[in-house]
Design a protein around this motif. Sequence first.
Motif, mmCIF file in Angstrom:
data_model
loop_
_atom_site.group_PDB
_atom_site.id
_atom_site.type_symbol
_atom_site.label_atom_id
_atom_site.label_comp_id
_atom_site.label_asym_id
_atom_site.label_seq_id
_atom_site.Cartn_x
_atom_site.Cartn_y
_atom_site.Cartn_z
ATOM 1 N N LEU A 55 0.824 -1.204 0.000
ATOM 2 C CA LEU A 55 0.000 0.000 0.000
ATOM 3 C C LEU A 55 0.863 1.260 0.000
ATOM 4 O O LEU A 55 0.547 2.240 -0.684
ATOM 5 N N GLU A 56 1.959 1.236 0.755
ATOM 6 C CA GLU A 56 2.862 2.389 0.770
ATOM 7 C C GLU A 56 3.434 2.653 -0.616
ATOM 8 O O GLU A 56 3.515 3.808 -1.070
ATOM 9 N N GLU A 57 3.832 1.580 -1.277
ATOM 10 C CA GLU A 57 4.384 1.731 -2.632
ATOM 11 C C GLU A 57 3.337 2.291 -3.593
ATOM 12 O O GLU A 57 3.638 3.131 -4.447
ATOM 13 N N ARG A 58 2.077 1.820 -3.450
ATOM 14 C CA ARG A 58 1.012 2.324 -4.305
ATOM 15 C C ARG A 58 0.735 3.801 -4.047
ATOM 16 O O ARG A 58 0.510 4.587 -4.966
ATOM 17 N N VAL A 59 0.776 4.173 -2.760
ATOM 18 C CA VAL A 59 0.567 5.580 -2.398
ATOM 19 C C VAL A 59 1.661 6.459 -3.006
ATOM 20 O O VAL A 59 1.402 7.512 -3.588
ATOM 21 N N LYS A 60 2.916 6.000 -2.885
ATOM 22 C CA LYS A 60 4.026 6.755 -3.467
ATOM 23 C C LYS A 60 3.889 6.855 -4.979
ATOM 24 O O LYS A 60 4.133 7.905 -5.589
ATOM 25 N N SER A 61 3.498 5.749 -5.602
ATOM 26 C CA SER A 61 3.318 5.741 -7.050
ATOM 27 C C SER A 61 2.222 6.714 -7.463
ATOM 28 O O SER A 61 2.359 7.467 -8.431
ATOM 29 N N THR A 62 1.115 6.703 -6.668
ATOM 30 C CA THR A 62 0.006 7.616 -6.959
ATOM 31 C C THR A 62 0.444 9.065 -6.783
ATOM 32 O O THR A 62 0.091 9.942 -7.588
ATOM 33 N N GLU A 63 1.215 9.326 -5.738
ATOM 34 C CA GLU A 63 1.703 10.692 -5.510
ATOM 35 C C GLU A 63 2.604 11.142 -6.660
ATOM 36 O O GLU A 63 2.526 12.290 -7.113
ATOM 37 N N ASN A 64 3.463 10.228 -7.120
ATOM 38 C CA ASN A 64 4.337 10.570 -8.253
ATOM 39 C C ASN A 64 3.518 10.858 -9.514
ATOM 40 O O ASN A 64 3.782 11.817 -10.249
ATOM 41 N N GLU A 65 2.525 10.002 -9.767
ATOM 42 C CA GLU A 65 1.674 10.215 -10.935
ATOM 43 C C GLU A 65 0.921 11.542 -10.832
ATOM 44 O O GLU A 65 0.804 12.283 -11.807
#
Length: 198
Positions: free
Chosen positions: A26-36
Amino acid sequence: MVSVLTARVEELEHDREKESKEFVVLEERVKSTENESYYLRKRVNLLETQQAISMSNQTRANRAANAYSGTTAFYYYLDQPITNPSEENTIKFDKIILNEGDAYDPSTGKFTCKTAGVYVFIWSMGEVAHGDVYTQLKKGGDTVGWMITGDTLYATSSTKSAILRLNVSETVYVKISYFESAPTIWEKQTSFCGFLLG
């Protein structure tokens, strides 16, 4: 009893390990979403800037087009006297005062319509006491105005005007049609001007 507790501990540790892994995902997905989201914001800002520049350029182009279409006017006179005029000679008024719209060409002496409409034209002729000069205002090949200037004793000048409806590419110019004796055309008293009625 001990075995039950041990099994329960192992089960809880397994669940915690599983939840820990899910949390990392979930942390990785959150970071990915923030980057996007960050790159999308940058892209949106870039597109908005480009659109603003495009609209600004279009506005300037529209203003320039409107300014041009609403401003057509010229005023020229002779820079040097004409001492040996010839019949059927187009007078080339070559000293510029004004040429808004760039429709008058001093190399040919002709005004070429760029914006269709109703125009006012005025031409003046000066003659230095040597004879008479007959001039015509021409619209293409048609004569739309006539004027006689001259005297054998006194310097004279004359002015005529005409109101014409023109289509794009039609030309208007002043032509010497006839002269008597040996007239000298007086440069500073000889001019040609015109403008588009608003």
